[in-house]
Design a protein around this motif. Structure first.
Motif, short mmCIF file in Angstrom:
data_model
loop_
_atom_site.label_atom_id
_atom_site.label_comp_id
_atom_site.label_asym_id
_atom_site.label_seq_id
_atom_site.Cartn_x
_atom_site.Cartn_y
_atom_site.Cartn_z
N GLN A 1 14.82 7.76 32.74
CA GLN A 1 15.42 8.11 34.03
C GLN A 1 14.42 8.86 34.92
O GLN A 1 14.76 9.32 36.01
CB GLN A 1 16.66 8.97 33.80
CG GLN A 1 17.78 8.17 33.14
CD GLN A 1 18.94 9.05 32.75
OE1 GLN A 1 18.76 10.24 32.46
NE2 GLN A 1 20.13 8.48 32.75
N ASP A 2 13.21 8.98 34.44
CA ASP A 2 12.19 9.77 35.16
C ASP A 2 11.94 9.18 36.54
O ASP A 2 11.66 8.00 36.70
CB ASP A 2 10.90 9.77 34.33
CG ASP A 2 9.89 10.73 34.92
OD1 ASP A 2 10.31 11.59 35.73
OD2 ASP A 2 8.70 10.61 34.57
N GLU A 3 12.07 10.08 37.56
CA GLU A 3 11.87 9.61 38.93
C GLU A 3 10.45 9.85 39.42
O GLU A 3 10.09 9.52 40.54
CB GLU A 3 12.86 10.32 39.88
CG GLU A 3 14.29 9.82 39.66
CD GLU A 3 15.31 10.83 40.14
OE1 GLU A 3 14.91 11.95 40.54
OE2 GLU A 3 16.51 10.50 40.10
N TYR B 1 6.99 12.26 40.44
CA TYR B 1 6.87 13.35 41.43
C TYR B 1 5.65 13.06 42.30
O TYR B 1 4.51 13.01 41.81
CB TYR B 1 6.71 14.68 40.73
CG TYR B 1 6.51 15.82 41.68
CD1 TYR B 1 7.56 16.22 42.57
CD2 TYR B 1 5.31 16.52 41.74
CE1 TYR B 1 7.37 17.26 43.44
CE2 TYR B 1 5.14 17.58 42.62
CZ TYR B 1 6.17 17.94 43.48
OH TYR B 1 5.98 18.96 44.36
N SER C 1 2.96 9.33 36.24
CA SER C 1 4.26 9.50 35.58
C SER C 1 4.07 9.96 34.13
O SER C 1 3.42 9.29 33.33
CB SER C 1 5.02 8.17 35.60
OG SER C 1 6.06 8.20 34.69
N SER D 1 15.53 12.78 34.33
CA SER D 1 15.04 12.31 35.64
C SER D 1 13.94 13.21 36.22
O SER D 1 13.06 12.76 36.94
CB SER D 1 16.22 12.21 36.61
OG SER D 1 16.81 13.50 36.73
N ASN D 2 14.01 14.49 35.82
CA ASN D 2 12.99 15.41 36.38
C ASN D 2 11.84 15.65 35.41
O ASN D 2 11.21 16.69 35.45
CB ASN D 2 13.66 16.72 36.75
CG ASN D 2 14.36 17.35 35.56
OD1 ASN D 2 14.43 16.75 34.46
ND2 ASN D 2 14.89 18.54 35.73
#
Lengths: 398, 363
Positions: A62-64, A66, A71, A118-119
């Motif tokens: 779910q990593d969005e 930054y 990533s 996600s974060n």
């Protein structure tokens, strides 16, 4: 004169029992098959490093990310795959959410899941901890444990690598080796007491041998005597002018021979089929097995005396056999058990036989190193035999 | 004297093993003596104060229904079960205190076949023979001889499991003879055998008794068997011996003194003949069943001859004569008031409330 006829009658009875055994083809087949099956089952049934493979795992990324930082989740997954390609431990399927993973586990499609928050990248870049969730299948505690261990290993490697980067970033003078020493100042190495490769078979073979030999006396003796009592042939021996002890002695001899045959078979199978190395004295191994037999005969005779028919004898034996099998460290090391179970273990003679045999076979111990076990086995045997003889004599002329 | 002499004597099989025993047999001629022999199982009295003697060389029968206590009595005498109360001696030895000496004297033919199915006839006999310490050469000969005696020589090396039940029972009997016992205990020796095998076993038992002077005690629930084999019969019911005598004497018990009942079939029977027989002194009554059959009740030892003679004197053609002696069956019935039958027969549950059953199911 008394001793001489006691011995000759015992031998006669043993001969008769063995003749009956060897004429029974089915029985003979089982005699050979049983150790083979036990060995194979026990050896392969339990998890080992090589045994777990292709565990299906759902992977949710779910990593969005930054900004334009690389990533972190991609790096993690890459590391996972690198490890996986060498061990074939997991088969990953991608999924979209925690709920989907849950339903996949419920449907039995996967055995566990890994969820990257996600974060994840954001947290790492901004100096916080990145969160990873492992979803486990509670019906399979072994597998979830394995999954956790594997992930921990991967994450630790990654963590170390990241920390190394950071240290090097702080001070360019530090080279990669030094940075590792700064991040992980300790290294643990494992070394066995004796050299060589060990598999679960090395652990299981001595236990199985001890168990087979002793159980054959403990269960075979009551079964044989109560069977003869039911069929009526026991009367034929009882009405002859022989010492009652020669009946037990003869039967024990026959059962011991049977048990030793099976024990030897396990030993041979272990060595030639499963690559077990024997480091101790082979004579000492057989002597230990015989001592085990001695310590169990009394118990078998007591059961025989109290069980009136074959069925009762079987029930009593089952009730005694299973706890012994599970608690005596034949299949699982007793040190794994909680303290109260361990104290039960310590009251079972099979525990000592197994321990002693394991020490001799795996560690190559000699007699002086297993004196405690020897003392317990001899003591138990003497006590049980002292109880058993009068009890048996009384039971035979009810 | 004892140690040395005992050893010498015990090496020969046919003879009493010690001086004591020899004396007791010579003086009393009694092989078995039981006094108030009692066995209780959890409150149930299987054998209830049984006392009897068996003379040396005698065939003694214990007759009674299943569950009467026959097997328990035999098992106590065979030292396989300890009596709760009372004592018994065999050949002068106490069955409890000198059990091993008793065992040397006896051979047991149990109700169950004492043979291992997977061993051959010879192996079985060899095994049991060696338990009696029969010397190897002697044993070899004896096995051959015993097998020949029961016509099983051809099956010497066959496994007993393949034998018919008649053959197995014959094996069972010769197994008990391996130590040449002075005393043979037979528990229902013909149970479950066909008539021919039964006859063979009975003949064999008689032969052993006749030729070896072996004392025999046997149990049976068959009247015919007891009648044919036994010198004396003890009738046992509910653990007690209720009558003990020779077969003939037991029968007299029923019929009173010297009664003879004859059934005659006379081809040319005339009313004249009937009235003549009726007029004979020894005859009590004559009844005519049909044109050829009459039944005669008579008294006295020579009544049989007298009746036949008078019929012959009238030129009567006698087709058949049946001596309607009281049977042991009648004796048993007379003494116990019930027929010889397994006790279990009486316990077959009777289904009651036949009609209420389906109704309760509906409800």
């Amino acid at each position: 004169m008394g001793i001489k006829s006691l011995v000759s009658h015992s031998l006669m009875i043993a001969w008769k029992d063995l003749m009956e055994l060897f004429r029974n083809r089915m029985m003979l087949l089982m005699l050979v098959l049983m150790p083979l099956l036990m060995m194979t089952m026990a050896g392969f049934m339990f998890p080992s490093n090589t045994s777990t493979s292709h565990v299906s795992v759902a992977l949710v990324n779910q990593d969005e990310g930054y900004a334009n930082y690389p990533s972190a989740s991609a790096t993690l997954i890459a590391a996972l795959e690198t490890m996986n390609s060498s061990t074939d431990m997991m088969t990953t399927t991608s999924a979209s959410s925690l709920d989907e993973v849950r339903s996949m586990i419920q449907a039995g499609e996967v055995e566990g899941g890994i969820i990257i928050a996600s974060n994840f990248t954001l947290s790492l870049v901004t100096g916080k901890q990145g969160a990873i969730t492992i979803v486990t299948d509670q019906t399979n505690p072994q597998m979830s444990m394995l999954l956790q261990i594997a992930l921990k290993e991967v994450l630790e490697q990654m963590g170390t690598w990241l920390a190394q980067q950071n240290v090097q970033g702080l001070n360019p003078a530090v080279n990669s080796n030094n940075s590792l020493a700064i991040v992980k100042p300790y290294i643990v190495q494992t070394e066995g007491a004796v050299l060589g490769d060990f598999s679960y078979f090395d652990f299981i073979a001595p236990g199985l041998m001890a168990m087979t030999v002793m159980m054959s006396v403990m269960t075979g003796l009551p079964a044989a005597i109560s069977h003869e009592r039911e069929v009526g042939t026991l009367d034929g021996m009882m009405v002859a002018p022989i010492n009652r002890l020669s009946v037990i002695l003869g039967k024990t001899l026959a059962q011991t021979a049977r048990g030793m045959l099976q024990g030897t078979l396990i030993l041979v199978l272990a060595v030639f089929l499963f690559g077990v190395t024997i480091r101790g004295n082979i004579l000492l191994i057989f002597a230990l097995l015989l001592l085990g037999v001695f310590s169990f005969v009394g118990l078998g005779v007591v059961i025989t005396s109290f069980a009136k028919d074959q069925e009762t004898a079987m029930m009593v034996m089952m009730a005694l056999m299973f706890p012994m099998m599970l608690l005596s460290g034949v299949f699982f090391p007793i040190q794994q058990m909680p303290w109260y179970m361990q104290s039960i273990s310590k009251a079972l003679p099979l525990t000592y036989a197994t321990t002693a045999l394991r020490k001799v076979m795996v560690l190559g111990a000699n007699v002086s190193m297993i004196t405690t076990e020897l003392a317990v086995l001899i003591g138990f045997g003497v006590v049980m035999t002292t109880i058993a003889v009068p009890v048996f004599k009384r039971a035979m002329t009810r | 004297m004892h140690a040395e002499q005992e050893k010498i004597i015990s090496d020969s099989w046919m003879f009493p093993t010690t001086y004591n025993q020899l004396v007791s047999i010579l003086v009393s001629g009694v092989m078995i003596e039981t006094r108030n022999l009692t066995k209780k199982f959890n409150g149930l009295t299987a054998v209830d104060h049984v006392s009897f003697n068996v003379k040396k060389g005698e065939i003694f029968g214990l007759l009674g229904p299943n569950g009467a206590g026959k097997t328990t009595t035999i098992r106590m005498l065979a030292t396989l079960t300890r009596p709760t109360e009372g004592t018994a001696t065999i050949g002068g030895y106490d069955i409890v205190k000198d059990d091993n000496e008793v065992r040397k004297l006896i051979g047991l033919v149990s109700e169950k076949i004492i043979m291992y199915d997977r061993l051959t006839a010879k192996e079985n006999l060899w095994f049991f023979g060696r338990l009696y310490d029969v010397p190897k050469e002697v044993l070899n000969e004896r096995i051959d001889e015993l097998l020949r005696l029961v016509q099983l020589s051809n099956w010497k090396n066959s496994q007993v499991g393949t034998f018919s039940s008649g053959m197995r029972q014959r094996m069972n009997v010769i197994r008990a003879l391996l130590n040449m016992p002075e005393m043979l205990l037979l528990d229902e020796p013909t149970l479950g055998l066909d008539p021919q095998s039964s006859v063979e076993v009975r003949e064999f038992v008689k032969k052993i008794n006749r030729e070896n002077k072996t004392t025999i005690i046997l149990t049976t629930h068959m009247m015919v068997e007891a009648d044919m084999l036994c010198d004396r019969i003890g009738i046992i019911d509910h653990g007690k011996i209720i009558a003990l005598d020779t077969s003939a004497n037991l029968k007299k018990l029923v019929s009173g003194a010297n009664t003879t009942v004859l059934e005659l079939e006379i081809a040319n029977l005339t009313t004249n003949m009937v009235s003549l027989i009726q007029s004979l002194k020894c005859v009590n009554s004559v009844s005519q069943d049909n044109s050829t059959h009459i039944k005669v009740h008579a008294n006295g030892d020579e009544s049989f001859d007298t009746i036949i003679d008078s019929v012959r004197a009238e030129k009567g053609k006698i087709n058949s004569v049946k001596n309607l002696d009281p049977t042991l069956e009648d004796v048993f019935l007379y003494i116990t008031g019930h027929e010889v039958r397994d006790k279990a027969d009486r316990k077959i549950p009777v289904r009651r409330h036949k009609h209420s059953m389906p109704r309760s199911r509906v409800r």
